[in-house]
Design an enzyme around this catalytic site. Structure first.
Site, PDB file in Angstrom:
ATOM      1  N   LYS A 131     -38.633  -1.745  18.465  1.00 42.33           N
ATOM      2  CA  LYS A 131     -39.643  -2.563  19.165  1.00 42.33           C
ATOM      3  C   LYS A 131     -40.013  -1.988  20.521  1.00 42.33           C
ATOM      4  O   LYS A 131     -41.152  -2.066  20.960  1.00 42.33           O
ATOM      5  CB  LYS A 131     -39.145  -4.010  19.307  1.00 42.33           C
ATOM      6  CG  LYS A 131     -37.908  -4.155  20.138  1.00 42.33           C
ATOM      7  CD  LYS A 131     -36.762  -4.869  19.479  1.00 42.33           C
ATOM      8  CE  LYS A 131     -36.176  -4.179  18.309  1.00 42.33           C
ATOM      9  NZ  LYS A 131     -34.962  -4.644  17.753  1.00 42.33           N
ATOM     10  N   GLU A 143     -41.580  -3.888  10.247  1.00 40.83           N
ATOM     11  CA  GLU A 143     -41.172  -5.276  10.006  1.00 40.83           C
ATOM     12  C   GLU A 143     -39.824  -5.587  10.662  1.00 40.83           C
ATOM     13  O   GLU A 143     -39.598  -6.678  11.191  1.00 40.83           O
ATOM     14  CB  GLU A 143     -41.096  -5.525   8.488  1.00 40.83           C
ATOM     15  CG  GLU A 143     -40.779  -6.945   8.094  1.00 40.83           C
ATOM     16  CD  GLU A 143     -41.830  -7.937   8.567  1.00 40.83           C
ATOM     17  OE1 GLU A 143     -42.918  -7.964   8.012  1.00 40.83           O
ATOM     18  OE2 GLU A 143     -41.537  -8.687   9.521  1.00 40.83           O
ATOM     19  N   VAL A 164     -39.229  -6.885  14.669  1.00 44.93           N
ATOM     20  CA  VAL A 164     -39.470  -8.217  15.236  1.00 44.93           C
ATOM     21  C   VAL A 164     -38.709  -9.264  14.435  1.00 44.93           C
ATOM     22  O   VAL A 164     -38.948  -9.441  13.241  1.00 44.93           O
ATOM     23  CB  VAL A 164     -40.979  -8.558  15.232  1.00 44.93           C
ATOM     24  CG1 VAL A 164     -41.205  -9.921  15.867  1.00 44.93           C
ATOM     25  CG2 VAL A 164     -41.775  -7.486  15.964  1.00 44.93           C
ATOM     26  N   ILE A 166     -36.500 -11.821   9.433  1.00 44.15           N
ATOM     27  CA  ILE A 166     -37.634 -12.739   9.191  1.00 44.15           C
ATOM     28  C   ILE A 166     -38.893 -11.896   8.961  1.00 44.15           C
ATOM     29  O   ILE A 166     -39.258 -11.100   9.820  1.00 44.15           O
ATOM     30  CB  ILE A 166     -37.863 -13.676  10.402  1.00 44.15           C
ATOM     31  CG1 ILE A 166     -36.601 -14.470  10.736  1.00 44.15           C
ATOM     32  CG2 ILE A 166     -39.038 -14.604  10.138  1.00 44.15           C
ATOM     33  CD1 ILE A 166     -36.714 -15.317  12.006  1.00 44.15           C
ATOM     34  N   GLY A 213     -19.030  -8.756  20.046  1.00 42.48           N
ATOM     35  CA  GLY A 213     -20.020  -7.811  19.518  1.00 42.48           C
ATOM     36  C   GLY A 213     -21.403  -8.426  19.372  1.00 42.48           C
ATOM     37  O   GLY A 213     -22.303  -7.816  18.803  1.00 42.48           O
ATOM     38  N   GLU A 251     -24.670  -6.570  23.834  1.00 44.44           N
ATOM     39  CA  GLU A 251     -24.464  -5.150  24.127  1.00 44.44           C
ATOM     40  C   GLU A 251     -23.619  -4.991  25.390  1.00 44.44           C
ATOM     41  O   GLU A 251     -23.599  -5.882  26.248  1.00 44.44           O
ATOM     42  CB  GLU A 251     -25.814  -4.477  24.414  1.00 44.44           C
ATOM     43  CG  GLU A 251     -26.849  -4.625  23.342  1.00 44.44           C
ATOM     44  CD  GLU A 251     -26.667  -3.641  22.197  1.00 44.44           C
ATOM     45  OE1 GLU A 251     -25.905  -2.672  22.361  1.00 44.44           O
ATOM     46  OE2 GLU A 251     -27.267  -3.873  21.143  1.00 44.44           O
ATOM     47  N   ASP A 299     -36.222  -7.523  25.675  1.00 42.88           N
ATOM     48  CA  ASP A 299     -36.230  -7.348  24.215  1.00 42.88           C
ATOM     49  C   ASP A 299     -37.193  -8.359  23.570  1.00 42.88           C
ATOM     50  O   ASP A 299     -37.999  -7.999  22.702  1.00 42.88           O
ATOM     51  CB  ASP A 299     -34.798  -7.526  23.684  1.00 42.88           C
ATOM     52  CG  ASP A 299     -34.735  -7.507  22.178  1.00 42.88           C
ATOM     53  OD1 ASP A 299     -34.796  -6.412  21.591  1.00 42.88           O
ATOM     54  OD2 ASP A 299     -34.632  -8.599  21.572  1.00 42.88           O
ATOM     55  N   LYS A 344     -40.924  -7.689  21.441  1.00 46.10           N
ATOM     56  CA  LYS A 344     -41.296  -8.293  20.151  1.00 46.10           C
ATOM     57  C   LYS A 344     -42.581  -9.107  20.295  1.00 46.10           C
ATOM     58  O   LYS A 344     -43.451  -9.080  19.426  1.00 46.10           O
ATOM     59  CB  LYS A 344     -40.145  -9.157  19.640  1.00 46.10           C
ATOM     60  CG  LYS A 344     -38.884  -8.338  19.359  1.00 46.10           C
ATOM     61  CD  LYS A 344     -37.667  -9.220  19.184  1.00 46.10           C
ATOM     62  CE  LYS A 344     -36.408  -8.390  19.008  1.00 46.10           C
ATOM     63  NZ  LYS A 344     -35.164  -9.156  19.105  1.00 46.10           N
ATOM     64  N   GLY A 358     -28.497  -7.785  12.875  1.00 47.69           N
ATOM     65  CA  GLY A 358     -27.407  -7.611  11.910  1.00 47.69           C
ATOM     66  C   GLY A 358     -27.784  -6.627  10.833  1.00 47.69           C
ATOM     67  O   GLY A 358     -28.968  -6.400  10.551  1.00 47.69           O
TER      68      GLY A 358
HETATM   69  N1  HSE Z   1     -30.538  -7.476  20.612  1.00 53.20           N
HETATM   70  C1  HSE Z   1     -31.462  -8.254  19.848  1.00 53.20           C
HETATM   71  C2  HSE Z   1     -31.053  -9.706  19.872  1.00 53.20           C
HETATM   72  C3  HSE Z   1     -31.583  -7.825  18.417  1.00 53.20           C
HETATM   73  O1  HSE Z   1     -30.065 -10.083  20.519  1.00 53.20           O
HETATM   74  O2  HSE Z   1     -31.748 -10.495  19.249  1.00 53.20           O
HETATM   75  C4  HSE Z   1     -32.413  -6.602  18.280  1.00 53.20           C
HETATM   76  O3  HSE Z   1     -33.637  -6.727  18.929  1.00 53.20           O
END
Ligand code: HSE
Length: 436
Positions: free
Chosen positions: A107, A131, A134, A138, A189, A192, A203, A207, A308
């Protein structure tokens, strides 16, 4: 049509490994659905030796993704390295230049360079699909570009970052503060080691930029997004919000406004108070959700895993199968030259009710001074909360105010004045209240 679609995967981290496993386990299904057999011919990762849980016989392994792209004539390169610059960008540019299709979950790359990459892909006649970029599993890009193509999209409201959603949910459930929950999320986990892109809203903004482009047929405009994260949200905000009948969520919101004097696209990412009874308020933990309102379909909502290995692999495969089926759709739903350059609406004209948290000295006259500023700004209060009192007469106490709706500039001007009062001990915290 060839009987095989060959695939090279750049990046065998969580999503790359999930993609390999999905291709392996669902091979028969996928061939039945896609037509050609989907065959992985090459992979690239710095760690080529690790067991990926699939038979790697016949797959060329590289520790240099650019070398893989240069030496492999795969029909599709799946870019799962990440990052808006560097290797990921070069892999995509080189793949397109070589006349091969690109599928990516990146993204950041598309939010910053999507227009340029899409333009080149269009000239060369290859697909640039994303796909997985984002909301993970989904299928929201397809939903906007295909399933809802008959609509003018009125508004999109999304929980687009699982890390923030997890942190806010855990703060509500445990009463812990942001820093403690973040540290726990990192240990599990879910977050990050460097969480800034997630918790600072970047982030989600990457998106949102892509969603807005596809929804409105406009140019990707990441720089036009108003972005706030969740670091300043306290457990007190969450309990006060609950008491008032709201939950706090980090939302990405985009709305197209068409009128002669003030047209444009609203794009904003920030924490919001949303009524507890609404569906988005109940999207908890790491889940993502995207509510889309179209003029003919009305309100729709898509919910699922936003990250995931397997959910994101599921989205990667959807793009690969589209390519195998011969589907050739423009990256953002229409030719790059036809994507409108629409201005972003400025936040000062945003119209909203507000939640304000103040830390003030617990002494007579403080609320009167604050009220006078609100009165002078023509700001109407909806509720005011103060629980207990400070332990000493000079101590601070938290006061929470909610307001009626107004232009954002009215609220920020009043807050700037409130912040100068001697009795106000910290910069005020302002959270928008959103009707979702
Ligand atoms: N790090 C993102 C989140 C997932 O926590 O939703 C990948 O964009």
């Amino acid at each position: 049509m060839s009987d095989t679609l060959s695939i090279a995967i750049a990046g065998l981290g969580t999503v790359g490994t999930g993609t390999l496993q999905l291709l392996d386990r669902q091979a028969r299904w996928l061939t039945e659905r896609a037509g050609p057999a989907l065959r992985v011919v090459a992979v690239a990762d710095l760690d080529t030796g690790r067991d990926r849980g699939v038979n790697m016989d016949g797959i060329a392994c590289y520790d240099d993704a650019l070398k893989m792209v240069a030496e492999t004539d795969a029909d599709v390169v799946v870019e799962l390295i990440g990052g808006s610059e560097g290797i990921a960008r070069k892999v995509c540019e080189t793949t397109i230049a070589r006349g091969r299709h690109v599928v990516t979950a990146n993204k950041a790359l598309l939010a910053h360079h999507g227009m340029e990459l899409a333009g080149t892909a269009e000239k060369v006649g290859v697909v640039l699909a994303y796909e997985a970029a984002v909301a993970g599993g989904i299928p929201i890009i397809k939903a906007l570009r295909e399933g809802l193509v008959g609509n003018r999209i009125v508004r999109i409201t999304g929980i687009l970052n699982g890390t923030c959603n997890y942190i806010l949910s855990a703060m509500r459930e445990t009463g812990k503060e942001f820093d403690e929950v973040l540290a726990e999320a990192q240990a599990l986990g879910y977050a990050e080691a460097d969480p800034s892109f997630d918790v600072d809203g970047v982030d989600a903004a990457h998106k949102l930029a892509l969603l807005a482009a596809v929804a409105y047929g406009c140019a990707v405009n990441f720089d036009g997004i108003h972005i706030e994260g969740i670091r300043h949200i306290t457990s007190r905000d969450i309990t006060c919000a609950e008491e008032l009948g709201y939950r706090i969520k980090l939302l990405g919101i985009t709305r197209r406004v068409d009128n002669d004097s003030n047209g444009g696209v609203e794009q904003r990412v920030h924490p919001c108070l949303i009524p507890t009874g609404t569906p988005l308020a109940h999207v908890e933990d790491v889940l993502n959700a995207v509510a889309v309102e179209g003029d003919f379909v009305g309100p729709t909502m898509f919910e699922g895993a936003g990250a995931g290995a397997f959910p994101t692999a599921s989205a990667v495969i959807a793009d690969i199968v589209d390519i195998a089926r011969g589907l050739r759709i423009f990256t953002f739903g229409r030719p790059v030259a036809e994507l409108e350059k629409v201005p972003s609406l400025p936040m000062e004209n945003h119209f909203s009710a507000y939640y304000i948290r103040l830390s003030v000295a617990d002494k007579p006259g403080v609320i009167a001074d604050i009220s006078a500023i609100l009165r002078d700004g023509d700001i109407s209060m909806e509720t005011m909360l103060q629980h207990g009192h400070a332990k000493t007469s000079s101590g601070a106490v938290t006061v929470v105010i909610t307001t009626h709706e107004m232009r954002e500039a009215t609220m920020t001007n009043a807050l700037a004045k409130i912040a100068t009062l001697d009795a106000v001990e910290e910069p005020p915290c302002m959270i928008r209240m959103e009707a979702v």
